[in-house]
Motif scaffolding. Sequence first.
Motif, PDB file in Angstrom:
ATOM      1  N   UNK A   9       0.832  -1.195   0.000  1.00 44.69           N
ATOM      2  CA  UNK A   9       0.000   0.000   0.000  1.00 44.69           C
ATOM      3  C   UNK A   9       0.871   1.250   0.000  1.00 44.69           C
ATOM      4  N   UNK A  10       0.362   2.293  -0.652  1.00 41.22           N
ATOM      5  CA  UNK A  10       1.015   3.592  -0.613  1.00 41.22           C
ATOM      6  C   UNK A  10      -0.061   4.667  -0.755  1.00 41.22           C
ATOM      7  N   UNK A  16      -0.317   8.033  -7.919  1.00 41.69           N
ATOM      8  CA  UNK A  16      -0.652   8.739  -9.161  1.00 41.69           C
ATOM      9  C   UNK A  16       0.567   9.497  -9.690  1.00 41.69           C
ATOM     10  N   UNK A  17       1.267  10.190  -8.801  1.00 43.85           N
ATOM     11  CA  UNK A  17       2.459  10.943  -9.210  1.00 43.85           C
ATOM     12  C   UNK A  17       3.555  10.007  -9.718  1.00 43.85           C
ATOM     13  N   UNK A  18       3.703   8.871  -9.071  1.00 46.52           N
ATOM     14  CA  UNK A  18       4.703   7.882  -9.507  1.00 46.52           C
ATOM     15  C   UNK A  18       4.347   7.345 -10.889  1.00 46.52           C
ATOM     16  N   UNK A  19       3.079   7.038 -11.099  1.00 46.96           N
ATOM     17  CA  UNK A  19       2.652   6.549 -12.418  1.00 46.96           C
ATOM     18  C   UNK A  19       2.922   7.583 -13.509  1.00 46.96           C
ATOM     19  N   UNK A  20       2.620   8.844 -13.217  1.00 43.45           N
ATOM     20  CA  UNK A  20       2.851   9.913 -14.199  1.00 43.45           C
ATOM     21  C   UNK A  20       4.341  10.069 -14.495  1.00 43.45           C
ATOM     22  N   UNK A  21       5.146  10.033 -13.458  1.00 45.52           N
ATOM     23  CA  UNK A  21       6.594  10.169 -13.629  1.00 45.52           C
ATOM     24  C   UNK A  21       7.152   9.007 -14.442  1.00 45.52           C
ATOM     25  N   UNK A  22       6.726   7.803 -14.107  1.00 42.92           N
ATOM     26  CA  UNK A  22       7.190   6.628 -14.855  1.00 42.92           C
ATOM     27  C   UNK A  22       6.780   6.725 -16.314  1.00 42.92           C
TER      28      UNK A  22
END
Length: 87
Positions: A9-10, A16-22
């Motif tokens: 969990x996070x 969302x920010x991690x997905x966008x950055x990736x």
Amino acid sequence: MAQAMVNFRMDEDLKKNMEQTCKKMGITMTSAFTIFATKVTQEQRIPFEIVADPFYSEANIARLKKSIDDVNTGRSRLTEHELIEVD
């Protein structure tokens, strides 16, 4: 090589920010975490520096608790002050 599922969990905004950055880097979150796991395994360490926030140091927490106790027992008072604006 057999694949294994990893669940954790996070914070939703962090995800969302991690997905966008990736996405901007052209990789998936799965790829990013696999890269991280590979580096940790190869180097036998976290591959970046992790520094504790000094606010939570034992000395600072002790000082804060003492200040709270001083206010609660009347040895000290809270007073308003003018905010100093820095240019």
